[in-house]
Design a protein around this motif. Structure first.
Motif, PDB file in Angstrom:
ATOM      1  N   LYS A  22       0.832  -1.205   0.000  1.00  0.00           N
ATOM      2  CA  LYS A  22       0.000   0.000   0.000  1.00  0.00           C
ATOM      3  C   LYS A  22       0.865   1.252   0.000  1.00  0.00           C
ATOM      4  N   VAL A  23       1.854   1.300   0.880  1.00  0.00           N
ATOM      5  CA  VAL A  23       2.728   2.474   0.950  1.00  0.00           C
ATOM      6  C   VAL A  23       3.527   2.620  -0.338  1.00  0.00           C
ATOM      7  N   TYR A  24       4.060   1.521  -0.830  1.00  0.00           N
ATOM      8  CA  TYR A  24       4.811   1.538  -2.093  1.00  0.00           C
ATOM      9  C   TYR A  24       3.952   2.124  -3.212  1.00  0.00           C
ATOM     10  N   ALA A  25       2.720   1.614  -3.351  1.00  0.00           N
ATOM     11  CA  ALA A  25       1.847   2.087  -4.425  1.00  0.00           C
ATOM     12  C   ALA A  25       1.471   3.548  -4.222  1.00  0.00           C
ATOM     13  N   ALA A 189      -4.544   2.856  -3.796  1.00  0.00           N
ATOM     14  CA  ALA A 189      -3.283   2.228  -3.384  1.00  0.00           C
ATOM     15  C   ALA A 189      -3.523   1.226  -2.273  1.00  0.00           C
ATOM     16  N   GLY A 190      -4.394   1.581  -1.321  1.00  0.00           N
ATOM     17  CA  GLY A 190      -4.681   0.674  -0.227  1.00  0.00           C
ATOM     18  C   GLY A 190      -5.341  -0.606  -0.690  1.00  0.00           C
ATOM     19  N   ILE A 191      -6.343  -0.481  -1.543  1.00  0.00           N
ATOM     20  CA  ILE A 191      -7.030  -1.669  -2.058  1.00  0.00           C
ATOM     21  C   ILE A 191      -6.067  -2.537  -2.854  1.00  0.00           C
ATOM     22  N   TYR A 192      -5.253  -1.895  -3.689  1.00  0.00           N
ATOM     23  CA  TYR A 192      -4.269  -2.641  -4.475  1.00  0.00           C
ATOM     24  C   TYR A 192      -3.321  -3.426  -3.572  1.00  0.00           C
ATOM     25  N   GLY A 193      -2.874  -2.812  -2.477  1.00  0.00           N
ATOM     26  CA  GLY A 193      -1.915  -3.486  -1.604  1.00  0.00           C
ATOM     27  C   GLY A 193      -2.377  -4.852  -1.162  1.00  0.00           C
ATOM     28  N   PHE A 194      -3.674  -4.977  -0.903  1.00  0.00           N
ATOM     29  CA  PHE A 194      -4.202  -6.241  -0.417  1.00  0.00           C
ATOM     30  C   PHE A 194      -4.699  -7.138  -1.536  1.00  0.00           C
ATOM     31  N   VAL A 195      -5.409  -6.579  -2.499  1.00  0.00           N
ATOM     32  CA  VAL A 195      -5.940  -7.405  -3.585  1.00  0.00           C
ATOM     33  C   VAL A 195      -4.806  -7.989  -4.418  1.00  0.00           C
ATOM     34  N   ALA A 196      -3.759  -7.208  -4.684  1.00  0.00           N
ATOM     35  CA  ALA A 196      -2.634  -7.724  -5.471  1.00  0.00           C
ATOM     36  C   ALA A 196      -1.958  -8.890  -4.776  1.00  0.00           C
ATOM     37  N   LEU A 217     -12.515  -6.194  -9.800  1.00  0.00           N
ATOM     38  CA  LEU A 217     -11.379  -6.224  -8.878  1.00  0.00           C
ATOM     39  C   LEU A 217     -10.085  -6.550  -9.609  1.00  0.00           C
ATOM     40  N   VAL A 218     -10.163  -7.491 -10.538  1.00  0.00           N
ATOM     41  CA  VAL A 218      -8.975  -7.856 -11.323  1.00  0.00           C
ATOM     42  C   VAL A 218      -8.508  -6.668 -12.163  1.00  0.00           C
ATOM     43  N   ALA A 219      -9.433  -6.014 -12.847  1.00  0.00           N
ATOM     44  CA  ALA A 219      -9.062  -4.897 -13.717  1.00  0.00           C
ATOM     45  C   ALA A 219      -8.485  -3.739 -12.917  1.00  0.00           C
ATOM     46  N   HIS A 220      -9.084  -3.443 -11.764  1.00  0.00           N
ATOM     47  CA  HIS A 220      -8.562  -2.373 -10.918  1.00  0.00           C
ATOM     48  C   HIS A 220      -7.153  -2.710 -10.446  1.00  0.00           C
ATOM     49  N   CYS A 221      -6.955  -3.945 -10.002  1.00  0.00           N
ATOM     50  CA  CYS A 221      -5.639  -4.377  -9.552  1.00  0.00           C
ATOM     51  C   CYS A 221      -4.604  -4.246 -10.666  1.00  0.00           C
ATOM     52  N   GLU A 222      -4.965  -4.663 -11.850  1.00  0.00           N
ATOM     53  CA  GLU A 222      -4.023  -4.593 -12.967  1.00  0.00           C
ATOM     54  C   GLU A 222      -3.747  -3.153 -13.384  1.00  0.00           C
ATOM     55  N   ARG A 223      -4.756  -2.268 -13.288  1.00  0.00           N
ATOM     56  CA  ARG A 223      -4.523  -0.861 -13.620  1.00  0.00           C
ATOM     57  C   ARG A 223      -3.508  -0.235 -12.669  1.00  0.00           C
TER      58      ARG A 223
END
Length: 231
Positions: A22-25, A189-196, A217-223
């Motif tokens: 999350k912080v990285y993103a 960024a927060g959502i990506y940190g966990f979903v990824a 969720l997949v598309a958001h993660c990949e974006r």
């Protein structure tokens, strides 16, 4: 320059822990230059937890505290246009991700159906760590889960919590764009940190099955992944 210290990368994500990723993103999306250092041992970190940063000699731990520091010091505008309602949503989602963290971690370290796959993937990428070292970490995590409470759940009960969290995310995350519009903000960024950390790991947990079945969720993660890693 700011230095981010977090857990090692795994399966294409820059940190195999949701908070560090999350912080990285966030730093990437906000355009903050930083150096990224990976640690296996968190014992020297503030409160014994990763991630933390060192910025001009100041050491700061906790992902939300790090983000607040970066926003204030570098006058970041990534969340400047959010409405009070959007900020309330962000607060609630952030706390929900704290709950999802425990279920995701449980699926890797506690559930004997999936721990071997996680262990083998970790060792394959980080050969300096052996099975004995990961088994020691597994035992440590078992204690954490017991005192937190999730370690006393059956797998079905634990996953029910995580799947409920993911269901809310599936209802919030749009099919295109980002949570609050056409540009990513901090909550993305927060959502990506966990979903990824669920989506990119080839471990067939119930959490991954849910994410894989929800195209938004997949598309958001990949974006977000493309935006922060260029791949």
């Amino acid at each position: 320059m700011l230095t981010l210290y977090s857990y090692p990368e795994l399966c294409g994500v820059a940190d195999n822990n949701g908070y560090g990723l999350k912080v990285y993103a966030f730093l990437k999306l906000a355009g903050v230059p930083f150096v990224h250092e990976h640690l296996f041992d968190a014992s020297a970190a503030p409160r014994g937890q990763l991630p933390y940063i060192v910025d001009d000699g100041e050491t700061i731990g906790d992902s939300e505290t790090i983000i607040a520091h970066a926003i204030a010091k570098y006058r970041l505008t990534i969340d400047a246009k959010l409405s009070p309602e959007q900020r309330r949503t962000n607060h609630l989602v952030t706390r929900m991700l704290d709950d999802l963290y425990w279920v995701m971690s449980y699926s890797r370290w506690k559930d004997e159906r999936y721990y071997p796959a996680f262990r083998d993937a970790f060792i394959a990428q980080h050969k300096q760590i052996d099975a004995a070292g990961l088994d020691k970490a597994k035992a440590y995590n078992a204690q954490r889960y017991h005192f937190q409470g999730i370690g006393r759940y059956t797998p079905e009960q634990a996953y029910a919590r995580g799947l409920a969290d993911l269901q809310v995310l599936a209802e919030i995350v749009p099919a295109t764009g980002f949570v609050h519009g056409d540009a990513p903000t901090g909550i993305d960024a927060g959502i990506y940190g966990f979903v990824a950390n669920i989506y990119f790991l080839p471990i067939p947990t119930p959490l991954k099955a849910f994410v894989d079945a929800h195209g938004n969720l997949v598309a958001h993660c990949e974006r977000i992944h493309t935006a922060v890693s260029g791949s």
